[in-house]
Design an enzyme around this catalytic site. Sequence first.
Site, mmCIF file in Angstrom:
data_model
loop_
_atom_site.group_PDB
_atom_site.id
_atom_site.type_symbol
_atom_site.label_atom_id
_atom_site.label_comp_id
_atom_site.label_asym_id
_atom_site.label_seq_id
_atom_site.Cartn_x
_atom_site.Cartn_y
_atom_site.Cartn_z
ATOM 1 C CG HIS A 110 -5.729 1.941 5.399
ATOM 2 N ND1 HIS A 110 -5.271 2.844 6.329
ATOM 3 C CD2 HIS A 110 -4.712 1.066 5.184
ATOM 4 C CE1 HIS A 110 -4.021 2.527 6.657
ATOM 5 N NE2 HIS A 110 -3.664 1.455 5.971
ATOM 6 C CG ASN B 191 -1.721 1.228 1.405
ATOM 7 O OD1 ASN B 191 -1.769 2.062 0.504
ATOM 8 N ND2 ASN B 191 -2.371 1.364 2.549
ATOM 9 C CD GLU C 286 -3.303 -2.349 7.398
ATOM 10 O OE1 GLU C 286 -2.269 -2.634 6.792
ATOM 11 O OE2 GLU C 286 -3.880 -1.259 7.266
ATOM 12 C CD GLU D 63 -2.868 5.431 6.838
ATOM 13 O OE1 GLU D 63 -2.904 5.415 5.594
ATOM 14 O OE2 GLU D 63 -1.933 4.925 7.497
ATOM 15 C CB SER E 182 5.532 -1.682 12.103
ATOM 16 O OG SER E 182 5.179 -0.333 12.314
ATOM 17 C CE LYS F 66 -0.161 3.177 4.887
ATOM 18 N NZ LYS F 66 -0.013 3.264 6.335
ATOM 19 N N GLY G 64 2.781 2.407 10.860
ATOM 20 C CA GLY G 64 3.725 3.513 10.706
ATOM 21 C C GLY G 64 4.446 3.881 11.988
HETATM 22 P P1 13P Z 1 3.179 0.455 7.751
HETATM 23 O O1 13P Z 1 3.682 -0.846 7.156
HETATM 24 O O2 13P Z 1 3.882 1.650 7.259
HETATM 25 O O3 13P Z 1 3.060 0.361 9.233
HETATM 26 O O4 13P Z 1 1.670 0.614 7.199
HETATM 27 C C1 13P Z 1 0.807 -0.460 7.265
HETATM 28 C C2 13P Z 1 -0.419 -0.111 6.513
HETATM 29 O O5 13P Z 1 -1.168 0.753 6.901
HETATM 30 C C3 13P Z 1 -0.661 -0.834 5.259
HETATM 31 O O6 13P Z 1 -1.939 -0.581 4.772
#
Ligand code: 13P
Length: 252
Positions: free
Chosen positions: A97, A9, A169, A99, A215, A11, A175
């Site tokens: 997601h 992803n 997640e 976010e 992560s 983002k 992150g």
């Molecule tokens: P990170 O791997 O940067 O923690 O992000 C995970 C994520 O949100 C994948 O959709």
Amino acid sequence: MRRNIVAGNWKSNKSFNDADELITDIAEGLREFDTIDVDVIVCPPFPYLELIGDAAEDVEFFVGAQNVSKFEDGAYTGEVSARMLSSMNIDYCIVGHSERRKYFYETNQDVAEKVNRLLAENIAPIVCVGELLEDREAEKHFEVIRSQVEEGLFHLNENDIQRVIIAYEPVWAIGTGKTATKEQAQEIHAFIRNLLAEKYSDDIAQEISILYGGSCNAKNARDLFAQTDVDGGLIGGAALKSEDFIEIAKSF
Ligand code: 13P
């Protein structure tokens, strides 16, 4: 039988030129190993879907979007419909997601509607669920995940649920560099699979891939993916580095 999956992803990252460079490197890396045991999916920002799709023509990987409109085509300025994605041969789309839930106020009901739009266009939804840190501290994580799964997915019939991929997640791991332990991941993945078994059947639950995200990196992927109910990963930061992403795809 359910598939091993590694999905990147991206983002809201990368210029067009940087995206071009990254996908060229990823394609190069994928060319050098046999992806028979894993489905690799790359989910770039919308404007780069065609670029990524072109790169997927001679190397074995799939293209996914990161979001979709809950509406059909029409007067919805700024939205991208499932039909548009399907007209570009997009195979997968991330939905719900954390976010999107946090910054764009997406609800479980929105997730359910988006899942329906995608399935109607033959695109496999990758549906994200996961608790906040405060949910876990209050020991409400099972409850939160149960309602995300039930409200987002349990309207689907036995056939359609098997076309869905679920990604666990934990929001506190995204992150932050703070990965869930393999035991924490396995516990929630087994819980989700059990919810599916109770609602549908054990056979159906066994068919559904459940990915871990938060992560996940080239160092911890192997341990996480070795868990019985962890079928791969949804990768953020580490998907922006071709070597790390390829290493994660080799971690089964
Ligand atoms: P990170 O791997 O940067 O923690 O992000 C995970 C994520 O949100 C994948 O959709």
